[in-house]
Design an enzyme around this catalytic site. Structure first.
Site, PDB file in Angstrom:
ATOM      1  N   CYS A  42       0.718  -1.035   0.054  1.00 15.03           N
ATOM      2  CA  CYS A  42      -0.033  -0.130  -0.059  1.00 15.03           C
ATOM      3  C   CYS A  42       0.934   1.114   0.053  1.00 15.03           C
ATOM      4  O   CYS A  42       2.026   1.080   0.455  1.00 15.03           O
ATOM      5  CB  CYS A  42      -0.896   0.184   1.223  1.00 15.03           C
ATOM      6  SG  CYS A  42      -1.968   1.268   1.275  1.00 15.03           S
ATOM      7  N   ASP A  44       0.358   3.830   1.617  1.00 14.10           N
ATOM      8  CA  ASP A  44       0.309   4.395   3.204  1.00 14.10           C
ATOM      9  C   ASP A  44       1.730   4.735   3.616  1.00 14.10           C
ATOM     10  O   ASP A  44       2.674   3.759   3.586  1.00 14.10           O
ATOM     11  CB  ASP A  44      -0.459   3.426   3.965  1.00 14.10           C
ATOM     12  CG  ASP A  44      -0.880   3.991   5.498  1.00 14.10           C
ATOM     13  OD1 ASP A  44       0.105   4.673   5.819  1.00 14.10           O
ATOM     14  OD2 ASP A  44      -2.096   3.975   5.813  1.00 14.10           O
ATOM     15  N   ARG A  46       2.844   4.836   6.375  1.00 12.25           N
ATOM     16  CA  ARG A  46       3.273   4.064   7.524  1.00 12.25           C
ATOM     17  C   ARG A  46       3.680   2.672   7.166  1.00 12.25           C
ATOM     18  O   ARG A  46       4.016   1.846   8.087  1.00 12.25           O
ATOM     19  CB  ARG A  46       2.019   4.152   8.501  1.00 12.25           C
ATOM     20  CG  ARG A  46       1.809   5.399   8.941  1.00 12.25           C
ATOM     21  CD  ARG A  46       0.489   5.395   9.606  1.00 12.25           C
ATOM     22  NE  ARG A  46      -0.797   4.906   8.871  1.00 12.25           N
ATOM     23  CZ  ARG A  46      -1.941   4.812   8.983  1.00 12.25           C
ATOM     24  NH1 ARG A  46      -2.517   5.068  10.394  1.00 12.25           N
ATOM     25  NH2 ARG A  46      -3.038   4.758   8.238  1.00 12.25           N
ATOM     26  N   HIS A  98      -2.015  -4.080   5.021  1.00 19.06           N
ATOM     27  CA  HIS A  98      -2.030  -3.638   6.423  1.00 19.06           C
ATOM     28  C   HIS A  98      -3.343  -3.446   7.012  1.00 19.06           C
ATOM     29  O   HIS A  98      -4.322  -3.047   6.234  1.00 19.06           O
ATOM     30  CB  HIS A  98      -1.350  -2.350   6.390  1.00 19.06           C
ATOM     31  CG  HIS A  98      -1.524  -1.373   6.049  1.00 19.06           C
ATOM     32  ND1 HIS A  98      -2.308  -0.294   6.676  1.00 19.06           N
ATOM     33  CD2 HIS A  98      -2.010  -0.721   4.655  1.00 19.06           C
ATOM     34  CE1 HIS A  98      -2.501   0.724   5.747  1.00 19.06           C
ATOM     35  NE2 HIS A  98      -2.510   0.358   4.653  1.00 19.06           N
ATOM     36  N   CYS A 101      -6.049   0.226   6.915  1.00 18.50           N
ATOM     37  CA  CYS A 101      -5.690   0.727   5.378  1.00 18.50           C
ATOM     38  C   CYS A 101      -7.141   1.673   5.171  1.00 18.50           C
ATOM     39  O   CYS A 101      -8.356   1.180   5.223  1.00 18.50           O
ATOM     40  CB  CYS A 101      -5.713  -0.342   4.485  1.00 18.50           C
ATOM     41  SG  CYS A 101      -5.428   0.174   2.787  1.00 18.50           S
TER      42      CYS A 101
HETATM   43 ZN   LIG Z   1      -3.563   1.165   2.892  1.00 15.66          ZN
END
Ligand SMILES: [Zn+2]
Length: 204
Positions: A42, A44, A46, A98, A101
């Protein structure tokens, strides 16, 4: 004047730190890359691929998009897979989702988000395919479960690409793994959905 100067400062500190430990690191790496793994994760912030598995530059070939989707007609993702498998000869493709999400969460909502809704449609489809498993779950559990089911679906999508199918047909080794990362404690979990041949794909 250089903008975002602090990022350039961080970059030179980082590069110097590596060169202090290994003066040849960048010059060696510049000659070739031979990563053993393709990571599809992803976008993201993080969930940074190399840091999560604590691997230096050169060890992971990476593709990231919102909610780590492998869409059958996504030339970007398919090109990454083809290059990784056919040129770099990676033997492992890792789909890493994750918990928490934002893409999955948005797909569970019924409000419009604009253009991205066309992308999120694929996650809604995963929910529809797995309605029996998801129905009746409380929101938090359903969210976690859809994050996991989405990874499992993307593993199947990778396996069904012409690239992976051709590789298996030629008898070459290639394993497709489904993992999920917990942003609350930094720990990865294997979803035990690894597929390495067409027989294992049937019925999944
Ligand atoms: Zn995500």
């Amino acid at each position: 004047m250089k903008s975002l100067k602090h990022l350039f400062d961080r970059n030179s500190a980082w590069a110097n730190g590596i060169k202090e430990k290994d003066p040849e690191f960048f010059s060696q790496l510049s000659k070739q890359q031979s990563p053993k793994y393709l990571w599809i994760g992803c976008s993201d912030s993080r969930v940074p691929a190399n840091q999560i598995v604590n691997l230096p530059p050169g060890e992971l070939f990476v593709h990231r998009n919102i909610a780590n989707l492998v869409v059958h007609t996504d030339l970007n993702c398919l090109s990454v897979i083809q290059y990784a498998v056919e040129v770099l000869k990676v033997k492992h493709i890792i789909i890493c989702g994750h918990y928490g999400c934002g893409g999955i969460k948005a797909a569970m909502e019924n409000q419009p988000h604009g253009l991205i809704d066309n992308w999120l449609r694929h996650i809604k489809d995963v929910g529809r395919f797995n309605a029996e498993k998801l129905n009746g779950l409380k929101d938090d559990k359903k969210f976690d479960m859809l994050c996991e089911l989405n990874v499992i679906e993307q593993v199947k999508n990778v396996c069904n690409t012409t690239i992976v199918q051709n590789t298996w047909r030629q008898g070459s080794e290639l394993l497709v793994h489904g993992w999920i990362y917990n942003i609350q404690n930094g720990i990865l979990k294997d979803l035990d959905t690894c597929i390495s041949a067409n027989q294992q794909l049937k019925g999944k």
